[in-house]
Write a protein that holds these residues in place. Sequence first.
Motif, PDB file in Angstrom:
ATOM      1  N   SER A  59     -57.126 -37.476  11.664  1.00 20.40           N
ATOM      2  CA  SER A  59     -56.243 -38.603  11.354  1.00 20.40           C
ATOM      3  C   SER A  59     -55.109 -38.707  12.371  1.00 20.40           C
ATOM      4  N   TYR A  60     -54.480 -39.861  12.365  1.00 19.39           N
ATOM      5  CA  TYR A  60     -53.392 -40.164  13.290  1.00 19.39           C
ATOM      6  C   TYR A  60     -52.109 -40.363  12.488  1.00 19.39           C
ATOM      7  N   THR A  61     -50.990 -39.923  13.023  1.00 20.73           N
ATOM      8  CA  THR A  61     -49.724 -40.265  12.391  1.00 20.73           C
ATOM      9  C   THR A  61     -49.321 -41.663  12.861  1.00 20.73           C
ATOM     10  N   ASN A  83     -49.900 -44.820   4.197  1.00 22.94           N
ATOM     11  CA  ASN A  83     -49.455 -43.500   4.650  1.00 22.94           C
ATOM     12  C   ASN A  83     -48.862 -43.625   6.059  1.00 22.94           C
TER      13      ASN A  83
HETATM   14  C1  NAG Z   1     -51.103 -39.015   5.744  1.00 26.87           C
HETATM   15  O1  NAG Z   1     -51.255 -38.943   7.142  1.00 26.87           O
HETATM   16  C2  NAG Z   1     -51.089 -37.649   7.691  1.00 26.87           C
HETATM   17  C3  NAG Z   1     -51.086 -37.758   9.194  1.00 26.87           C
HETATM   18  O2  NAG Z   1     -52.256 -38.285   9.694  1.00 26.87           O
HETATM   19  C4  NAG Z   1     -52.188 -36.746   7.153  1.00 26.87           C
HETATM   20  O3  NAG Z   1     -52.050 -35.448   7.677  1.00 26.87           O
HETATM   21  C5  NAG Z   1     -52.112 -36.710   5.636  1.00 26.87           C
HETATM   22  O4  NAG Z   1     -53.191 -35.990   5.127  1.00 26.87           O
HETATM   23  C6  NAG Z   1     -52.139 -38.136   5.065  1.00 26.87           C
HETATM   24  N1  NAG Z   1     -51.854 -38.092   3.648  1.00 26.87           N
HETATM   25  C7  NAG Z   1     -52.611 -38.729   2.761  1.00 26.87           C
HETATM   26  C8  NAG Z   1     -52.166 -38.622   1.349  1.00 26.87           C
HETATM   27  O5  NAG Z   1     -53.595 -39.348   3.072  1.00 26.87           O
END
Ligand code: NAG
Length: 369
Positions: A59-61, A83
């Motif tokens: 995933s990406y921030t 998110n």
């Molecule tokens: C929100 O995004 C962050 C960064 O990509 C990730 O690490 C985290 O698991 C995500 N949280 C949810 C609840 O999806």
Amino acid sequence: MARRQQYIVVVAALCVLLLLWHLPRSEKVESLPAVVTHETTEGAIIDYRPGTPKPHGQSYTKTVVVARQASEDVAWLENSGLNVTKAIYVVDKPLSPGYEVPLNKGHEAMVYLSYIIDYYDSLSDVTIFVHAHQITWHNNDLLDSDMITHIKHLSEAHVTRVGYFNLRCHHEPGCPDWLHLDRPDDQLDMHRKMEERAFSLAVWKELHPNVPPPKAISQPCCAQFAVSRDRIRAIPRAEYLRYRNWILGTDLSDTFSGRVMEYSWQFLFAGVPELCPEMHVCYCDGYGICFGDAVKFQDWFDTRAEMRKLNAEAAEMAGVPAEAEAKRAKAHEMDVHLERLKREAFDRGKDPRLRAQEVGRVWREGDGF
Ligand SMILES: *[C@@H]1O[C@H](CO)[C@@H](O)[C@H](O)[C@H]1NC(C)=O
């Protein structure tokens, strides 16, 4: 005998070549500009090169930077459940500590530049710069013109690859061949191109003293875009300060200085004066809405225009109910068909291989979007 076999082999080979020649070749689409370099006025070299997405599944921030006025409501974003980090700037009232602008001038540009200047060292993987409204005409039609839907479908991998991604896929207004720095005053189209009056040759020279003025300046309108961390940081912080100082110092008004910046982002972030990606590529690789190719994409919009025309005609035919009813029935049939094509386009976009194929990008087993 041997001669005859040789002859057969040669003829067979020719046949294969001929067949290959006639097979439909995948349309080559240049979705990424070649590496562009640009020297800043301070002499720093900016290298605009394509980025490398993370491995599939990671995933990406994300941070969403919002420019709002005190009178505008951004509850839609606050309650969206997305998110993302939210950086909400209120330009005419210092309401959010940490998110403040030195002056309310330059419209959203002042916010976007101030965010980058203040958070240059702590950026998310992808930063999305937007206005305060959730639903507006210049958002993308196929994403319900809804910014929440845009953010949900946005491909962070695509943003990472291209570095700078204009959130608007539709070319009008802004593309192609949009703004000419040397158009005489009496030929300006004031209604459509307010920015052309603001963006004079003199302004170009103020902003880019070492760059010859381009033939035209173009990108889809409306100053909402996503940029990768790597791309933001490929450009020295001093460059963002320089742009912001230009806004602070220019005699142009809040609106006009904002318009100049609206058509400067593609130059700042991509190093090119004109950036008009093909619409179906923008939708497919940017959001995963893939109609198959440019023709099928355009067909969908043409059919919808036809359907709307039929409905409008039916509405005018109060005196002939039977004919009106026939038109309405035909329009309804088209509508059902359009909805099905749209659903299929979303489904096609869920397959990373098909996405890559549509936009002419190399894809290997295991690659993501
Ligand atoms: C929100 O995004 C962050 C960064 O990509 C990730 O690490 C985290 O698991 C995500 N949280 C949810 C609840 O999806």
